[in-house]
Design a protein around this motif. Structure first.
Motif, mmCIF file in Angstrom:
data_model
loop_
_atom_site.group_PDB
_atom_site.id
_atom_site.type_symbol
_atom_site.label_atom_id
_atom_site.label_comp_id
_atom_site.label_asym_id
_atom_site.label_seq_id
_atom_site.Cartn_x
_atom_site.Cartn_y
_atom_site.Cartn_z
ATOM 1 N N ILE A 190 0.837 -1.224 0.047
ATOM 2 C CA ILE A 190 -0.175 0.126 -0.062
ATOM 3 C C ILE A 190 0.714 1.336 0.019
ATOM 4 C CG2 ILE A 190 -1.769 1.417 1.405
ATOM 5 C CD1 ILE A 190 -2.689 -1.293 2.440
ATOM 6 N N ALA A 191 1.936 1.319 0.809
ATOM 7 C CA ALA A 191 2.785 2.302 1.083
ATOM 8 C C ALA A 191 3.299 2.640 -0.405
ATOM 9 C CB ALA A 191 3.793 2.309 2.390
ATOM 10 N N THR A 192 3.856 1.608 -0.995
ATOM 11 C CA THR A 192 4.754 1.870 -2.154
ATOM 12 C C THR A 192 3.815 2.385 -3.301
ATOM 13 O OG1 THR A 192 6.061 -0.136 -1.766
ATOM 14 C CG2 THR A 192 5.968 0.715 -3.977
ATOM 15 N N LEU A 193 2.440 1.792 -3.203
ATOM 16 C CA LEU A 193 1.511 2.465 -4.413
ATOM 17 C C LEU A 193 1.223 3.707 -4.251
ATOM 18 C CD1 LEU A 193 -1.191 -0.545 -4.835
ATOM 19 C CD2 LEU A 193 0.781 0.236 -6.224
ATOM 20 N N VAL A 194 1.179 4.468 -2.864
ATOM 21 C CA VAL A 194 1.117 5.706 -2.488
ATOM 22 C C VAL A 194 2.264 6.492 -3.043
ATOM 23 C CG1 VAL A 194 0.937 7.296 -0.805
ATOM 24 C CG2 VAL A 194 -0.528 5.259 -0.733
ATOM 25 N N MET A 254 9.691 14.988 -4.924
ATOM 26 C CA MET A 254 10.561 13.837 -4.340
ATOM 27 C C MET A 254 10.078 13.726 -2.916
ATOM 28 S SD MET A 254 14.510 12.993 -4.672
ATOM 29 C CE MET A 254 15.041 13.513 -3.191
ATOM 30 N N LEU A 255 10.449 15.092 -2.207
ATOM 31 C CA LEU A 255 10.091 14.714 -0.713
ATOM 32 C C LEU A 255 8.573 14.493 -0.249
ATOM 33 C CD1 LEU A 255 12.449 17.585 0.487
ATOM 34 C CD2 LEU A 255 12.857 15.099 0.421
ATOM 35 N N LEU A 256 7.649 15.043 -1.095
ATOM 36 C CA LEU A 256 6.277 14.866 -0.791
ATOM 37 C C LEU A 256 5.970 13.215 -1.036
ATOM 38 C CD1 LEU A 256 3.292 15.796 -0.392
ATOM 39 C CD2 LEU A 256 3.122 15.889 -3.006
ATOM 40 N N SER A 257 6.659 12.725 -2.026
ATOM 41 C CA SER A 257 6.369 11.346 -2.394
ATOM 42 C C SER A 257 7.114 10.585 -1.202
ATOM 43 C CB SER A 257 6.804 10.909 -3.906
ATOM 44 O OG SER A 257 6.692 11.929 -4.590
ATOM 45 N N ILE A 258 7.988 10.857 -0.887
ATOM 46 C CA ILE A 258 8.737 9.963 0.051
ATOM 47 C C ILE A 258 7.973 10.156 1.521
ATOM 48 C CG2 ILE A 258 10.760 9.739 1.520
ATOM 49 C CD1 ILE A 258 12.566 10.434 -1.166
ATOM 50 N N ALA A 259 7.802 11.394 2.034
ATOM 51 C CA ALA A 259 7.195 11.613 3.424
ATOM 52 C C ALA A 259 5.793 11.034 3.512
ATOM 53 C CB ALA A 259 7.057 13.182 3.428
ATOM 54 N N GLY A 260 4.918 11.124 2.300
ATOM 55 C CA GLY A 260 3.611 10.867 2.206
ATOM 56 C C GLY A 260 3.639 9.127 2.380
ATOM 57 N N GLY A 261 4.533 8.422 1.600
ATOM 58 C CA GLY A 261 4.643 7.021 1.623
ATOM 59 C C GLY A 261 4.936 6.443 3.015
#
Lengths: 108, 236
Positions: free
Chosen positions: A74-78, A89-96
């Motif tokens: 799930i976290a990877t898909l997010v 980049m930072l949004l994708s990483i922090a969100g997941g």
């Protein structure tokens, strides 16, 4: 182990690590042109090495037991979804990561 | 532009790329320092090992190795096997690290997984000195790991915070950098081969022994694909 033996053991670990990092650079001569095959690998390997690294970071996921890798999936898909959508980049990483922590601590 | 300005500009461009590593390395470094001192080693052990070995997974393994019987040759072989993936990074970075002068030594010495992934995939803005950008990424990552280790070693068993799952920050970083690499490619044979071969080997050989077989399969695959890939222009 005595202190001397401990120092030798750690020395071996330093030697082994440094060897794997420096070897390609030592083997390729500065004077002679790099062989075509190595040049080819230099161009195509980064993508494969990144793929290897991605799988490597999931190596401790247990598909057969526990949560069957569901939080990771799930976290990877997010992460992928956020990155394709916003490409920040930072949004994708922090969100997941935040989602993964919430999943692990409260859901699974 | 003055050299000083070059360096400052490169630092400014490099730092944002290292923020996920800052989080991941400080957290994992703390975990390592904490773990090793909790296993009964003096705080100086994890600190000295982080400064010299500087390879995360290997450092966790070191804790166990120091408790076993003295066998330097086995330790060397084990290290070579666990860290063999660095050979790939080296070949991949041969060109990028070629014309960087005296920075080269530390760029190679400090080539951790995360540092490699950023220096390999990051789009360095035009006008920014590439050598300094890559050196800053390497130096910053190295410092993050040292700070983490020292904090962990010093805290010992004092702190209890629920950080469960935070290590996913490094997985997320790799996934994002993989996507960035993907965008730069014309064809995706190599990326898919890297994913597929490694996943297959992980499933077949288990999580202790899959890296070397995966590397061999990738090498064999890329060698077989050389002619078609060269034709499609991916090789140049």
């Amino acid at each position: 182990m005595t202190l001397a033996q401990e120092l030798i053991t750690v020395g071996m670990i330093v030697l082994g690590t440094v060897a794997t990092r420096f070897l390609p650079f030592l083997l390729v001569s500065r004077k002679k042109p790099t062989p075509k095959y190595i040049q080819y690998l230099g161009v195509v390997l980064p993508a494969a090495a990144m793929g290897l690294l991605v799988i490597y970071s999931y190596k401790d996921v247990n598909l057969l037991g526990g949560s069957h890798g569901l939080p990771e999936l799930i976290a990877t898909l997010v992460v992928v979804g956020l990155h394709l959508w916003k490409r920040q980049m930072l949004l994708s990483i922090a969100g997941g990561t935040v989602l993964y922590m919430l999943l692990l601590q409260f859901v699974f | 532009m003055s050299p000083k300005h070059h360096r400052a500009q490169a630092l400014q461009a490099a730092f944002p790329y290292t923020i996920p590593i800052l989080t991941g390395f400080v957290f994992l470094g703390i975990a390592y320092g904490y773990y090793m001192t909790a296993e009964g080693f003096h705080a100086l052990y994890p600190i000295m090992i982080s400064l010299t070995v500087y390879a995360g997974s290997m450092e966790f393994v070191t804790v166990g190795l120091l408790k076993e019987a003295f066998d330097p040759l086995r330790v060397l072989m084990l290290t070579l096997m666990i860290n063999a993936r660095h050979l790939f990074y080296g070949v991949a970075m041969l060109d990028k690290y070629r014309a960087v002068g005296r920075k080269k030594f530390f760029l190679i010495y400090g080539m951790a997984d995360e540092t490699f992934s950023v220096n390999c995939a990051a789009e360095i803005p035009p006008g920014v000195d590439k050598g300094w950008f890559m050196l800053w990424v390497t130096v910053l990552d190295y410092c993050y790991w040292q700070v983490g280790t020292m904090v962990g070693a010093a805290l010992g068993s004092v702190v209890r915070i629920n950080t469960e799952g935070l290590s996913f920050v490094l997985t997320a970083l790799f996934v994002v950098l993989f996507l960035e690499q993907w965008r730069k490619e014309k064809t995706h044979h190599s990326a898919l081969l890297g994913l597929g071969a490694t996943l297959a080997c992980l499933l077949i050989f288990g999580n202790q022994n899959f890296i070397i077989p995966a590397m061999l399969v990738i090498l064999a695959g890329l060698t077989l694909l050389r002619k078609p890939l060269a034709k499609e222009g991916e090789s140049l």
